[in-house]
Design an enzyme around this catalytic site. Structure first.
Site, mmCIF file in Angstrom:
data_model
loop_
_atom_site.group_PDB
_atom_site.id
_atom_site.type_symbol
_atom_site.label_atom_id
_atom_site.label_comp_id
_atom_site.label_asym_id
_atom_site.label_seq_id
_atom_site.Cartn_x
_atom_site.Cartn_y
_atom_site.Cartn_z
ATOM 1 N N HIS A 9 59.931 20.237 -11.687
ATOM 2 C CA HIS A 9 60.579 19.232 -12.263
ATOM 3 C C HIS A 9 61.364 19.590 -13.591
ATOM 4 C CE1 HIS A 9 58.093 16.404 -9.632
ATOM 5 N NE2 HIS A 9 59.410 16.326 -9.227
ATOM 6 N N GLU A 58 69.141 15.009 -13.280
ATOM 7 C CA GLU A 58 69.024 16.338 -12.795
ATOM 8 C C GLU A 58 70.420 17.037 -12.468
ATOM 9 O OE1 GLU A 58 64.928 16.871 -11.022
ATOM 10 O OE2 GLU A 58 65.906 15.125 -10.391
ATOM 11 N N ASN A 76 71.850 20.177 -3.870
ATOM 12 C CA ASN A 76 70.314 20.160 -3.791
ATOM 13 C C ASN A 76 69.894 20.329 -2.403
ATOM 14 O OD1 ASN A 76 67.574 19.825 -3.769
ATOM 15 N ND2 ASN A 76 67.524 17.976 -4.946
ATOM 16 N N ARG A 127 51.366 13.570 -1.520
ATOM 17 C CA ARG A 127 50.681 14.712 -1.948
ATOM 18 C C ARG A 127 49.291 14.362 -2.528
ATOM 19 N NH1 ARG A 127 55.867 17.541 -4.875
ATOM 20 N NH2 ARG A 127 57.142 17.430 -2.973
ATOM 21 N N ARG A 133 70.282 23.553 -7.256
ATOM 22 C CA ARG A 133 69.127 23.407 -7.589
ATOM 23 C C ARG A 133 68.149 24.346 -6.830
ATOM 24 N NH1 ARG A 133 64.835 19.694 -5.696
ATOM 25 N NH2 ARG A 133 62.966 19.653 -7.439
#
Length: 395
Positions: free
Chosen positions: A177, A382, A6, A238, A89
Site C-alpha cells: 500500500h 493511488e 492496475n 485474509r 502499479r
C-alpha cells in the site's frame, strides 16, 4: 495523455489523465476491463456517463486493444501515439526503491519478485507485455507498492528467524500500500501547510486489504503488512498475523497441502471466515445491528486489531501530528472509526461524533477539541500518485 494501469490476472483497471497539469480536473476517463480469458466486459466512465460493453478478451493483449479502440471511438484520442506514457502499479519490485522506467533490468526484477507477490506481479507483467507491444512509443514507468517502505530500518523489517533466511532468500518484511501512503503523506503536508520531512503520522489504510504505516519525518518507519500482503491486520478475506503452527496443524487435520491452507488464509479467512456471512464490512455492520453474534465478533476483532496497532505505532514516535483513516472502510465507515478509537484505552484520543458522522469529503478533521492527537479522514488516490510519478519522467 498519460495512462495509469492496475492489472490483475483477469482484469485491467485504468485511468486516463491529461498530459499537461491544469487547475481543473486532470482525469479524462476511467474504467475496468474484466473477465479477461473468459469472455470480456469493458466499463468506462467518461463525462459522468458510465457505459459497459460485452467484449471478446481472449488475453490481456486483446483487452488492451479493446480499451484503446474505445478511447478512439469516444473521441478521446485520435491515435494511440497520443498516449505518451503509461504508469503501472506493481505490488513488489524487490529492491527497487522509486518509480522507474521499465527496461529489461527492471522487468527482470518484477519477474524475479513473483515469488514474493504471486497473486499480483504476473498480472502486472502480462499488462506490461501487452502495452509494450501495442504502444511501442510510450514510456512505461513502474510504480512499486513496496518501494515507499524501503526506509524501514533493519530492526523493523527483519523477522526473528535464522538470519541466513534473509541473507539467502530475502525473507523480510516488504510492506505494501506504499502508493497510498505516499499520497497521504504528501496530501497531508500540502493541506496542513507543513513540510513532509517534519511529519510524524499513524496512517490506517483500511479496506478489503488493510494495513497501517508508522511515518517518522515523512518516511516509513514500520508497517503492518509483511513478507506478503497476507501478514499484519485482519482483513476482508485474509487472516493477518496468526500463530504459524496453525498451518501444520490444519494440514494434518484436513489432509491439505501448505498451498491449499495458505489459499484459505488468503481467500476464506478474515471478516469472511469469522462471520461466515461476508467479507464486506457494510454487510457485517448491518448484520451486527440485527443481532448476529458472528458479525459482531468479526467487527469487534477487526477494530481491536487496528486499535492495538495504533497504540503500538504511537509508542514508536516522539510525537504524533495525526492519526489518519483512509481507503474504503477508513474513508466511509464512521461506525468502524468510532469503534476503533473507543478501543484505544491508553491514549486520550476521542472523536467529534458530528464530524465523524458527516459525509466524507477529501480531507476532514474528525477528532474532538479535547483529543490529545488530531484524527483525520483523507481520501486516498493511488492513481493520482502514479500519474504524478509518471509525469515526472516527461519533464
Amino acid at each position: 495523455m498519460i495512462l495509469v494501469i492496475n492489472s490483475g490476472s483477469s482484469s485491467i483497471k485504468f485511468k486516463l489523465y491529461k498530459k499537461e497539469p491544469s487547475q481543473d480536473n486532470q482525469t479524462v476517463l476511467e474504467g475496468i476491463a474484466e473477465r479477461i480469458t473468459l469472455d470480456g466486459i469493458l466499463t468506462i466512465k467518461y463525462k459522468d456517463n458510465r457505459t459497459t460493453w460485452n467484449m471478446d478478451f481472449q488475453n490481456h493483449e486483446s483487452a488492451v486493444k479493446g480499451i484503446l479502440s474505445k478511447f478512439q471511438d469516444l473521441g478521446v484520442i485520435k491515435t494511440i501515439d497520443e498516449i505518451v506514457a503509461i504508469g503501472f502499479r506493481i505490488v513488489n519490485g524487490g529492491s527497487i526503491t522509486e518509480p522507474t522506467i521499465i527496461n529489461d533490468k527492471v522487468y527482470k526484477a518484477i519477474f524475479d519478485s513473483i515469488e514474493f507477490a504471486p497473486l499480483h506481479n504476473p498480472g502486472a507483467l502480462v499488462a506490461i507485455d501487452a502495452f509494450k507491444k501495442i504502444t511501442p512509443n510510450a514510456i512505461l514507468v513502474g510504480n512499486f507498492d513496496n518501494a515507499f517502505h524501503h526506509t524501514i530500518p533493519k530492526s523493523n523489517f527483519l523477522y526473528p528467524l535464522p538470519i541466513e533466511w534473509y541473507k539467502k532468500y530475502n525473507v523480510r518484511k516488504f510492506g505494501f500500500h506504499g502508493l497510498s501512503y505516499q499520497y497521504i503523506v504528501e496530501k497531508f503536508a500540502e493541506l496542513a501547510k507543513e513540510n513532509k520531512e517534519n511529519l510524524n503520522l499513524v496512517i490506517c489504510h483500511l479496506g478489503s486489504g488493510s494495513s497501517m504505516a508508522c511515518i517518522q519525518n515523512g518516511l516509513s518507519l514500520d508497517t503492518t503488512m509483511g513478507f506478503t500482503p497476507l501478514g499484519g491486520l485482519m482483513m476482508g478475506t485474509r487472516s493477518g498475523n496468526i500463530d504459524p503452527s496453525i498451518l501444520e496443524f490444519i494440514t494434518k487435520k484436513l489432509s491439505m497441502t501448505i498451498s491449499e491452507v495458505t489459499e484459505m488464509l488468503n481467500k476464506k479467512s478474515g471478516l469472511l471466515g469469522m462471520s461466515e456471512i461476508s467479507a464486506d464490512m457494510r454487510d457485517l455492520i448491518l448484520a451486527s445491528a440485527k443481532g448476529n453474534d458472528n458479525a459482531k465478533l468479526a467487527v469487534n476483532k477487526y477494530e481491536q486489531t487496528v486499535a492495538d496497532n495504533i497504540v503500538t505505532f504511537v509508542n514508536r514516535l516522539p510525537y504524533v501530528d495525526a492519526i489518519i483513516f483512509t481507503a474504503g472502510i477508513g474513508e466511509n465507515s464512521p461506525e468502524n472509526r468510532q469503534g476503533i478509537i473507543d478501543k484505544i484505552k491508553i491514549l486520550n484520543v476521542n472523536l467529534d461524533q458530528t464530524a465523524n458522522n458527516e459525509k466524507n469529503d477529501s480531507f476532514k478533521l474528525i477528532s474532538a477539541n479535547s483529543s490529545a492527537i488530531p484524527v483525520y479522514v483523507i481520501r486516498t488516490d493511488e492513481e493520482s500518485m502514479i500519474y504524478q510519478n509518471t509525469l515526472s519522467f516527461l519533464k
